[in-house]
Scaffold this motif. Structure first.
Motif, short mmCIF file in Angstrom:
data_model
loop_
_atom_site.label_atom_id
_atom_site.label_comp_id
_atom_site.label_asym_id
_atom_site.label_seq_id
_atom_site.Cartn_x
_atom_site.Cartn_y
_atom_site.Cartn_z
N ASP A 285 0.41 -0.63 4.39
CA ASP A 285 -0.97 -0.42 4.82
C ASP A 285 -1.56 0.73 4.03
OD1 ASP A 285 -3.34 0.39 6.51
OD2 ASP A 285 -2.52 -1.14 7.83
N PRO A 286 -2.86 0.68 3.69
CA PRO A 286 -3.49 1.82 3.02
C PRO A 286 -3.54 3.07 3.89
CG PRO A 286 -4.79 -0.17 2.71
CD PRO A 286 -3.77 -0.48 3.76
N ARG A 287 -3.54 2.87 5.22
CA ARG A 287 -3.65 4.00 6.14
C ARG A 287 -2.28 4.49 6.57
NH1 ARG A 287 -7.05 0.26 9.99
NH2 ARG A 287 -5.27 -0.98 9.34
N PRO A 288 -2.12 5.76 6.85
CA PRO A 288 -0.85 6.26 7.35
C PRO A 288 -0.44 5.56 8.65
CG PRO A 288 -2.27 8.07 6.69
CD PRO A 288 -3.12 6.82 6.65
N PHE A 289 0.85 5.39 8.83
CA PHE A 289 1.36 4.75 10.04
C PHE A 289 1.60 5.77 11.14
CE2 PHE A 289 4.92 3.51 12.77
CZ PHE A 289 4.39 2.34 13.33
N GLU A 290 1.05 5.50 12.32
CA GLU A 290 1.28 6.32 13.50
C GLU A 290 1.58 5.39 14.67
OE1 GLU A 290 -2.00 8.86 14.26
OE2 GLU A 290 -1.92 9.87 12.32
N ASP B 2 -5.21 -8.06 12.96
CA ASP B 2 -5.69 -6.73 12.72
C ASP B 2 -6.36 -6.75 11.37
OD1 ASP B 2 -6.22 -4.16 12.83
OD2 ASP B 2 -4.31 -3.53 12.06
N ASN B 3 -7.63 -7.04 11.38
CA ASN B 3 -8.26 -7.45 10.14
C ASN B 3 -8.94 -6.33 9.38
OD1 ASN B 3 -7.76 -10.34 10.37
ND2 ASN B 3 -8.88 -10.04 12.26
N THR B 4 -8.71 -5.08 9.78
CA THR B 4 -9.21 -3.98 8.98
C THR B 4 -8.09 -3.29 8.24
OG1 THR B 4 -8.96 -2.44 10.80
CG2 THR B 4 -11.07 -3.56 10.59
N ALA B 5 -6.95 -3.91 8.24
CA ALA B 5 -5.78 -3.23 7.70
C ALA B 5 -5.91 -2.89 6.23
CB ALA B 5 -4.54 -4.08 7.91
N ASP B 6 -6.72 -3.62 5.50
CA ASP B 6 -6.78 -3.40 4.05
C ASP B 6 -8.14 -2.88 3.61
OD1 ASP B 6 -4.88 -3.56 2.03
OD2 ASP B 6 -5.96 -5.20 1.09
N ASN B 7 -8.92 -2.33 4.53
CA ASN B 7 -10.27 -1.92 4.19
C ASN B 7 -10.32 -0.85 3.11
OD1 ASN B 7 -11.48 -3.65 5.90
ND2 ASN B 7 -11.71 -2.20 7.58
N LYS B 8 -9.30 0.02 3.05
CA LYS B 8 -9.35 1.15 2.14
C LYS B 8 -8.51 0.91 0.90
CE LYS B 8 -10.05 4.28 6.03
NZ LYS B 8 -9.55 5.46 6.74
N SER B 9 -8.29 -0.33 0.58
CA SER B 9 -7.37 -0.63 -0.51
C SER B 9 -7.86 -0.10 -1.84
CB SER B 9 -7.16 -2.15 -0.59
OG SER B 9 -8.39 -2.80 -0.78
N ASN B 10 -9.16 0.00 -2.02
CA ASN B 10 -9.66 0.49 -3.29
C ASN B 10 -9.32 1.95 -3.51
OD1 ASN B 10 -10.78 -1.91 -4.11
ND2 ASN B 10 -12.74 -1.50 -3.12
#
Length: 420
Positions: free
Chosen positions: A98-103, A24-32
């Motif tokens: 993860d930078p994104r909320p978990f659902e 799942d290679n977009t997991a860190d896209n929003k790290s900034n």
């Protein structure tokens, strides 16, 4: 026509229906943007564990385990959390970073009553990494960065895929983590030649030139770093054991890339997905739930036999090997879409795109042109590319838990309703 994948940090990008990601290679896209957010949320599942526990009896100490899933809010990450809940009764604690909320994925079973603890942050944040790893036995490192398109973001891929992985290893050593399972990709083995029933022996060395620019090289370097960390001593004199799973292209509930992008391209072309090439190339996608199960098998095997560390494994399932276009056909039909009745000539499309890419790069100092497709994606879907799981079955005990017919049935409703 096949449109290619853009930088996955851009929500408005067009993504190829032959998306070749792995983990799942977009997991860190929003790290900034969210790396410093330390919100922790508990999500509790209901019902009881019904899974046969015989697989765990080989190691009586392998109980009350805690697992951290980096990138656990993404496509594969959420499947891993779901399979951990329903098929890993020995795991009593699941953490997600993860930078994104978990659902949780809707429609998937959540049978383990234990909670999921969510840490909002990036793998490039050493402080958050160490918080998420507190008391963890195993780390499933899924987070990463993918950037394709006319002008991939090489710097960001190196920052997250390579430097982020280095941070994960440092944190594992400091927090006395026992096992690190890395999500690699079959792309690290793919060059400009077919791979037929590829195995760990025949693809031990990377290709002379990767088919895709940037991403496979960054993942291969990260994989080498992970495998090189095997048997390193942890802070309190323990030992870290590592291995790598080279994941195939995946389909399933929550898929924002592979099938979904094909549906999106068809929707933008009056309901028709245009074929390129003779449809003779053989390709094997994998159901994400089976890829998720491979991580649990690898963790259990490494706990029983630490000498398995330092190796990589291919983990395909039993999804029939066939043309990408044949595979996507039922998913098109459930949306009322169709394949084109004719195929665009491979040579015309491939070499035409090569020419356009040369022009785009020539003009890039003045003006950047984003092309609707890339030559390497066209070549990819016209190559024979499939691998053997024999070693993973023999050494990790990996056998798919979802049959192809059942896997496709499980995700048809998702592809019928997914927003394009």
């Amino acid at each position: 026509m096949i449109k290619s994948e853009r930088n996955l940090a851009d929500d408005n990008s067009n993504i190829a229906p032959v998306q070749h990601l792995i983990g799942d290679n977009t997991a860190d896209n929003k790290s900034n943007n969210s790396g410093n957010n330390t919100t922790i949320i508990n999500t509790v599942a209901s019902s009881s564990v019904t899974e046969n526990k015989s697989n765990n009896s080989r190691n009586n100490t392998f109980t009350n385990q805690s697992v951290l899933v980096t990138g656990g809010s993404g496509f594969l990450g959420r499947h891993i959390v779901s399979v951990l809940r329903s098929h890993a009764p020995e795991v009593k604690g699941i953490c997600v970073l993860d930078p994104r909320p978990f659902e949780p994925l809707s429609g998937l079973s959540d049978e383990n009553p234990e909670c999921v603890t969510y840490f909002q942050g990036s793998i490039t944040d050493p402080v958050m990494l160490r918080k998420a790893m507190e008391g963890v036995h195993s780390v499933y490192h899924i987070a990463g960065k993918i950037s394709f398109g006319t002008f991939p973001d090489f710097n960001e891929m190196n920052r997250i895929n390579i430097q982020g992985t280095e941070e994960v290893i440092k944190a594992c050593l400091e927090k006395d983590v026992c096992r690190l399972i890395f999500c690699s990709t079959v792309d690290v083995a793919i060059g400009y030649h077919d791979i037929i029933n590829g195995c760990e022996v025949t693809t031990a060395a990377p290709p002379i030139k990767f088919l895709f620019p940037g991403y496979p090289e960054s993942k291969h370097r990260a994989e080498c770093i992970v495998l090189g960390a095997n048997q390193q001593k942890t802070k309190n004199c323990g030992t870290l054991h590592t291995l790598s799973l080279r994941a195939n292209v995946m389909y399933g509930e929550g898929d924002p890339y592979y099938i979904t992008s094909g549906l999106r391209n068809a929707a933008g072309s009056n309901g028709t997905l245009y074929r390129v090439g003779a449809m003779a190339a053989k390709f094997q996608p994998v159901y994400a739930g089976n890829t998720a199960w491979a991580f649990i098998c690898a963790d259990r095997a490494l706990a029983r036999k630490s000498s398995l560390g330092g190796q990589f494994y291919y983990i395909p399932d039993d999804t029939p090997i066939q043309s990408t276009f044949n595979f996507i056909k039922p998913f098109l039909e459930i949306r009322g879409f169709k394949l084109s009745t004719f195929s665009l000539p491979y040579g015309l499309v491939y070499y035409g795109l090569l020419g356009l890419e040369w022009i785009a790069k020539l003009l890039s100092p003045i003006y950047r042109i984003t092309l609707p497709a890339e030559s390497y994606s066209i070549r990819y879907i016209n190559m024979d590319l499939y691998f053997s799981r024999e070693k993973a079955t023999r050494e990790l005990g990996f056998q798919p838990i979802f049959f192809p017919k059942d896997a496709i049935a499980r995700c048809l409703s998702y592809y019928r309703d997914v927003k394009l």
